[in-house]
Design an enzyme around this catalytic site. Sequence first.
Site, mmCIF file in Angstrom:
data_model
loop_
_atom_site.group_PDB
_atom_site.id
_atom_site.type_symbol
_atom_site.label_atom_id
_atom_site.label_comp_id
_atom_site.label_asym_id
_atom_site.label_seq_id
_atom_site.Cartn_x
_atom_site.Cartn_y
_atom_site.Cartn_z
ATOM 1 N N GLY A 1 4.706 -0.660 -3.942
ATOM 2 C CA GLY A 1 3.621 -0.138 -3.124
ATOM 3 C C GLY A 1 2.789 0.834 -3.933
ATOM 4 O O GLY A 1 2.765 0.781 -5.168
ATOM 5 N N HIS A 2 2.116 1.757 -3.243
ATOM 6 C CA HIS A 2 1.217 2.700 -3.898
ATOM 7 C C HIS A 2 1.771 4.122 -3.911
ATOM 8 O O HIS A 2 1.039 5.058 -4.235
ATOM 9 C CB HIS A 2 -0.148 2.693 -3.211
ATOM 10 C CG HIS A 2 -0.893 1.398 -3.358
ATOM 11 N ND1 HIS A 2 -2.145 1.185 -2.795
ATOM 12 C CD2 HIS A 2 -0.568 0.239 -3.997
ATOM 13 C CE1 HIS A 2 -2.553 -0.054 -3.087
ATOM 14 N NE2 HIS A 2 -1.608 -0.645 -3.805
ATOM 15 N N GLY A 3 3.035 4.310 -3.519
ATOM 16 C CA GLY A 3 3.643 5.625 -3.575
ATOM 17 C C GLY A 3 3.447 6.429 -2.307
ATOM 18 O O GLY A 3 3.171 5.891 -1.227
ATOM 19 N N ASP B 1 0.858 -1.188 0.000
ATOM 20 C CA ASP B 1 0.000 0.000 0.000
ATOM 21 C C ASP B 1 0.895 1.240 0.000
ATOM 22 O O ASP B 1 2.039 1.177 -0.427
ATOM 23 C CB ASP B 1 -0.971 -0.035 1.186
ATOM 24 C CG ASP B 1 -2.307 0.625 0.865
ATOM 25 O OD1 ASP B 1 -2.303 1.830 0.567
ATOM 26 O OD2 ASP B 1 -3.338 -0.064 0.908
ATOM 27 N N ASP B 2 0.380 2.366 0.486
ATOM 28 C CA ASP B 2 1.163 3.609 0.458
ATOM 29 C C ASP B 2 2.424 3.486 1.307
ATOM 30 O O ASP B 2 2.383 2.963 2.426
ATOM 31 C CB ASP B 2 0.329 4.772 1.001
ATOM 32 C CG ASP B 2 -0.897 5.074 0.145
ATOM 33 O OD1 ASP B 2 -0.813 4.899 -1.082
ATOM 34 O OD2 ASP B 2 -1.915 5.485 0.713
#
Length: 397
Positions: free
Chosen positions: A244-246, A222-223
Site C-alpha cells: 500500500g502507500h503506508g 492506497d494508504d
Amino acid sequence: MASTLLDHFTLFLIFLLVIITEVQSDNKVFNVINFGVVADGKTDNSKAFVDVWKQACAYSGRGVVLIPKGTYYASSMVFNGPCKGQTLFSIEGILKAPIDKKDWVGLESWISFRYIVNLEISGGGSFDGQGSYAWPYNDCQTNPHCFQFPTSIELSFVNQSLINSIKLINSKNFNIKVFGCQDTTFENIQITAPPTSPNTDGIHIGSSTGIKIFSSSIATGDDCVSIGPGTDNLLVSGLACGPGHGISIGSLGRYPNEADVTNLVIQNCNISGTSNGVRIKTWAPSPPSNVYNVTFQNIGMNNVDNPIIIDQQYCPFETRKCGNGASSQVQIRNVKFNNIYGTSKNKVAVELKCSPSKPCRELSLTNINLNFAGGATSSCSNAYGTATGREQPPACI
C-alpha cells in the site's frame, strides 16, 4: 459464626446469579434468517437487513443483529440511530456488495452506520466490496470529474463504539470511512485488496476525536490509514501495514477552512513493501491550517520506498499542474520520529520537503536506523528541529 458466614456467602451467590440472569435476559437476538433474509449470494437482502436493524435498534436492552454463516448479497444500506439500547451488528458470514454499475455508481457508501452511541460491529465475518467490478472505471488520477465510488463501511457520528474482529475485502473505494465520530475503537481488523486497486484506503479518519486502532492488518492499493482534517487525539498501535502507500497524515490543504490535525500517536507498527512509510502530505498551494503534536515511534520498515517523508508539494494528478510555483500554507510543527528502523528501497530514506513560506518547526529525529545497500541519505528543505541518538542516515535538520 461459621453458619453466618455460610449464609452470607449463599446470599452473595444468589445475588450474583440474579445479576448474570438479568444481563443475559437483557440480550435479544434478531437472527436475520428468521426475517426473510436469503443466504444464496444473489438475492438482494438490503430491505430485510434494514428492517431487522430497526427492530434491534428499537429494543431497550442489547439488540443483536445476527448474520449467521453463509453468503449474502445486499445493495446499499443505511443503519440509522439513535437506538434505545446498545446495538450489536454480529456478522459471522460473508456479505457481498453490488457488482452492476447502475447499483453502485455515484453512491458515497455501500453500508452506512449513522448517529449511534455504543454500537458494536463484530463476529469474525467479511464484507466483500467486489471492487474488481468497479476499479476499471476509476480514472480519478487523470480525471477530476471521475465517478463517485462507494466506501464499503461509513461511520458517521458514531460514538463510544467498538468495531472488532471483522474482515473487509476488495472495496470499490475506501474500506472504512470515519467521520464526526468520538471515542470509537477498531481492533483486530483485517483489510485486503490488490496493491494495484485504486483509492482503497484501509481506514480513513476525518473530523473525529478519540479514535483508536489496535492490532490490525491492512494490505491495499492506497494508504493503510489516512488521517484527514479535523482529526484529534488519535492512537494507532500494533498495525501491520503493506502493501500500500503506508500511514499518511493527509492529504491536507486542498479545501478552505480545514480543521487542524493534532495530538496523534502512531506506534509499534510494522510497514512492509509500501511506497511510503510514515508520511505527512499537503497540497501546494493551499489555504492555511495546522498539523502539530504528532509522534511516530517504534516503527519497523521493510523494503519501503520512502520510510520517512514530509511532502508539502503533494499533487497526485498526472495531467494538470497543482502548484504553479505557489507554496503550501499548512504549518507543520512539533512532529517526533522516534526509533524508526529497517530497510529503505530508495537511497533517500528520510525526506523532509517542507513549505518555503511555512517551514516545518520543532521536528525531532531520535534513534533513526534506516539502511540502504550502498548507504542511505537524508534530504531536507525548509525543515528545522533537532536530531539525537543514532542517526542512520545522518540527519539534515
